[in-house]
Design an enzyme around this catalytic site. Structure first.
Site, mmCIF file in Angstrom:
data_model
loop_
_atom_site.group_PDB
_atom_site.id
_atom_site.type_symbol
_atom_site.label_atom_id
_atom_site.label_comp_id
_atom_site.label_asym_id
_atom_site.label_seq_id
_atom_site.Cartn_x
_atom_site.Cartn_y
_atom_site.Cartn_z
ATOM 1 N N GLU A 92 3.886 83.319 56.075
ATOM 2 C CA GLU A 92 4.182 84.580 56.765
ATOM 3 C C GLU A 92 4.561 84.266 58.196
ATOM 4 O OE1 GLU A 92 1.575 88.126 55.628
ATOM 5 O OE2 GLU A 92 0.290 86.396 55.347
ATOM 6 N N ASP B 23 -8.528 85.237 52.061
ATOM 7 C CA ASP B 23 -7.511 86.296 52.092
ATOM 8 C C ASP B 23 -6.352 86.000 51.136
ATOM 9 O OD1 ASP B 23 -6.458 88.719 53.320
ATOM 10 O OD2 ASP B 23 -4.970 87.436 54.292
ATOM 11 N N LYS C 192 -8.964 93.985 46.305
ATOM 12 C CA LYS C 192 -9.640 92.813 46.840
ATOM 13 C C LYS C 192 -10.148 93.109 48.257
ATOM 14 C CE LYS C 192 -6.502 89.642 49.127
ATOM 15 N NZ LYS C 192 -6.349 90.196 50.383
ATOM 16 N N ASP D 217 -4.469 92.846 42.121
ATOM 17 C CA ASP D 217 -3.965 91.780 42.988
ATOM 18 C C ASP D 217 -2.467 92.022 43.047
ATOM 19 O OD1 ASP D 217 -2.717 89.442 43.889
ATOM 20 O OD2 ASP D 217 -4.338 88.179 43.150
ATOM 21 N N HIS D 218 -1.972 92.433 44.205
ATOM 22 C CA HIS D 218 -0.582 92.895 44.215
ATOM 23 C C HIS D 218 0.411 91.772 43.867
ATOM 24 C CE1 HIS D 218 -0.569 91.390 48.356
ATOM 25 N NE2 HIS D 218 0.749 91.467 48.344
ATOM 26 N N HIS E 285 -4.424 85.270 45.555
ATOM 27 C CA HIS E 285 -2.984 85.234 45.263
ATOM 28 C C HIS E 285 -2.496 83.839 44.857
ATOM 29 C CE1 HIS E 285 -3.218 89.138 46.947
ATOM 30 N NE2 HIS E 285 -3.041 88.823 48.203
ATOM 31 N N LYS F 106 -0.376 82.090 58.407
ATOM 32 C CA LYS F 106 0.215 83.138 59.244
ATOM 33 C C LYS F 106 0.930 82.470 60.408
ATOM 34 C CE LYS F 106 -2.501 86.905 57.762
ATOM 35 N NZ LYS F 106 -1.772 87.752 56.852
HETATM 36 C C1 BG6 Z 1 -2.690 90.536 51.463
HETATM 37 C C2 BG6 Z 1 -3.395 89.851 52.612
HETATM 38 O O1 BG6 Z 1 -3.464 90.483 50.306
HETATM 39 O O2 BG6 Z 1 -1.449 89.892 51.230
HETATM 40 C C3 BG6 Z 1 -2.537 89.865 53.843
HETATM 41 O O3 BG6 Z 1 -4.626 90.508 52.867
HETATM 42 C C4 BG6 Z 1 -1.182 89.282 53.566
HETATM 43 O O4 BG6 Z 1 -3.155 89.158 54.904
HETATM 44 C C5 BG6 Z 1 -0.558 89.927 52.331
HETATM 45 O O5 BG6 Z 1 -0.364 89.528 54.696
HETATM 46 C C6 BG6 Z 1 0.704 89.193 51.921
HETATM 47 O O6 BG6 Z 1 1.340 89.920 50.935
HETATM 48 P P1 BG6 Z 1 2.895 89.725 50.653
HETATM 49 O O7 BG6 Z 1 3.157 90.580 49.462
HETATM 50 O O8 BG6 Z 1 3.602 90.168 51.882
HETATM 51 O O9 BG6 Z 1 3.079 88.265 50.382
#
Ligand code: BG6
Length: 496
Positions: A221, A240, A153, A182-183, A245, A345
């Protein structure tokens, strides 16, 4: 079931993603003997480096970021010896012939049968260059082995650019060859949502508008944008986090049971949810969406910068670092059930969780608890950290009368002592190696998500009267986001 022999080609190999996530994840696969017999990684980047330098650098990344950690020198050496590096200017079409030659040579040397996975760990501006040039060299052609393309992404910047990107990619690779990563989908607890819902007889009968009052999804976060200010400034929390997500989590919570668990069926059901999201028109945006931006504050005696003071950020920036919104899914199961979603954030803690808020009993027999906030059954699905499942319900306080107290049934993944929780990249890379795209986004679903988000972004752009609310770093975002929630004595959950 092991993947076929292949080469993983990483574009953007001198970058952070490769160092912190990709190579450590592939090492974890190696460590668990999940890689094929013949395997190699070809890192590609503009920075000049010898194979040896690349191997040394990646070794550091593995020591620091792999989940399974190397047990000794021999093990790490036999892994990094499969790593190669090739430096060329990916912007320059002429140089792709050299890449082809390099790849063929490595393929022959390693016996990888012409199977290649291309990972685009590059800035998105390269997405329309690299796939086209690969195709021009015949490197997307599957006659002599599989060719797969993994794209990170952002998949576009808005609906129009997402459609353009999809069209461009489809000119050079078939949809089945494209893996949009998409992780969040790689997180074990996100996949567990499917199991929670569809393998337990007790949840599914309640999983609808008859029993669920609302659904809350939070991804918080406790860090700022760090050194990503330049990227984030053009993105903001909506692009983002929410567009990808969080909407994905909405999709999995709300989807219908697939007929079978496979890529087509699961992805069809998620796409249907996105298509059912009730559009929010530009005029309605202020009633449904709150945006905020963190401002300087003091956290535990320490001075913390505001977003506008971060590196790479415009001092007058109106980019949102927080979004809270209310949305609805117009279908049979979810009609009029609000989904409240929130991401930001510099909030007080790092937590991602989904809370299913069940309706209260129709008649209150035990009246003593009515003024308590969120005094109804809740199923809290903790995606991270401290992954697990928590159910909140009322119990009688022992003694005279009928006093009710809320108690918890709590399951933590960490209680399962034999469990290795794979990192999201480990899981997703393995799936791509096996040719399974279930946990990757499909082009049409990405576009459907953009279609929903687009009017919100347009309203923010076109109407400067829609406020960007400041919130002190270390707090739960603008207070006004509480006003989004309908119902008495109901608020967001504030996990600590
Ligand atoms: C990413 C965003 O895709 O996901 C980041 O670009 C964000 O801004 C991150 O910090 C959050 O990932 P996770 O796995 O820590 O929730």
């Amino acid at each position: 079931n092991k993947p076929k022999n292949h080469i993983l080609v990483i574009f953007g190999a001198s970058g952070d993603l490769t160092y912190r996530k990709l190579i450590p994840a592939v090492f974890d696969l190696f460590n668990q003997k999940l890689l094929p017999k013949n395997f190699a990684i070809l890192g590609i980047g503009r920075t000049e480096m010898e194979n040896e330098d690349f191997r040394n650098k990646m070794q550091e990344g593995i020591q620091q970021f792999s989940v399974t950690k190397p047990s000794g020198e021999d093990e790490i050496n036999s892994f990094v010896n499969q790593l190669y590096y090739f430096s060329f200017d990916t912007q320059s079409p002429d140089e792709y012939a050299l890449l082809k030659w390099q790849l063929r040579e490595l393929d022959e040397k390693c016996g990888t049968d012409g199977n290649f996975i291309y990972y685009m760990a590059t800035p998105p501006s390269m997405y329309n260059v690299i796939p086209a040039q690969l195709a021009k060299q015949g490197l997307s052609d599957e006659n002599d082995g599989f060719k797969r393309l993994i794209v990170e992404k952002p998949f576009g910047y808005d609906l129009e650019t997402a459609q353009k990107l999809n069209n461009e990619l489809l000119q050079h690779f078939k949809e089945e060859q494209i893996y949009r990563i998409d992780h969040y989908l790689g997180k074990e607890t996100v996949q567990n949502l499917l199991v929670t819902r569809f393998s337990n007889g007790i949840f599914e009968p309640l999983w609808n508008r008859n029993y669920i009052h609302h659904v809350e999804i939070t991804s918080a976060e406790n860090i700022g944008v760090g050194n990503r200010g330049g990227y984030y400034e053009g993105s903001g929390a909506m692009r983002d986090m929410i567009q990808n997500h969080l909407l994905l989590l909405v999709g999995i919570v709300a989807m219908e049971p697939p007929t079978i668990i496979d890529s087509t069926n699961i992805r069809n059901e998620i796409a249907k949810v996105f298509h059912s999201l009730r559009p929010i028109s530009e005029e309605e945006v202020p009633n449904y969406v709150i945006r905020g931006q963190y401002i300087a504050s003091n956290i535990k005696g320490e001075k913390v910068k505001g977003y506008r003071e971060e590196k790479g950020v415009d001092p007058n920036s109106r980019t949102e670092t927080f979004v809270a919104m209310k949305c609805f899914i117009d279908n049979w199961r979810w009609a009029d059930v609000p989904f409240y979603i929130r991401s930001g954030k510099m909030l007080p803690t790092r937590v991602t969780e989904i809370v299913i808020h069940f309706k209260s009993t129709p008649h209150h027999l035990f009246a003593n608890n009515e003024s308590i906030v969120n005094n109804h059954n809740q199923l809290v699905i903790r995606i991270q950290p401290d992954e697990g499942l928590l159910f909140k319900f009322g119990m009688k306080v022992p003694g005279a009368g009928f006093k009710v107290q809320n108690v918890n049934m709590d399951f933590h993944y960490s209680d399962l002592d034999s469990t290795h929780l794979p990192s999201a990249y480990e899981r997703l890379l393995l799936d791509c190696m096996l040719g399974d795209s279930t946990l990757y986004h499909r082009g049409d679903a990405v576009e459907a998500a953009w279609k929903f988000v687009d009017p919100i972004l347009k309203a923010w752009k076109n109407n400067s009267e829609i406020k960007v609310h400041g919130y002190p770093a270390g707090t739960w975002g603008p207070d006004v986001s509480d006003n989004l929630i309908d119902g008495e004595n109901i608020t967001w959950r504030y996990p600590c």
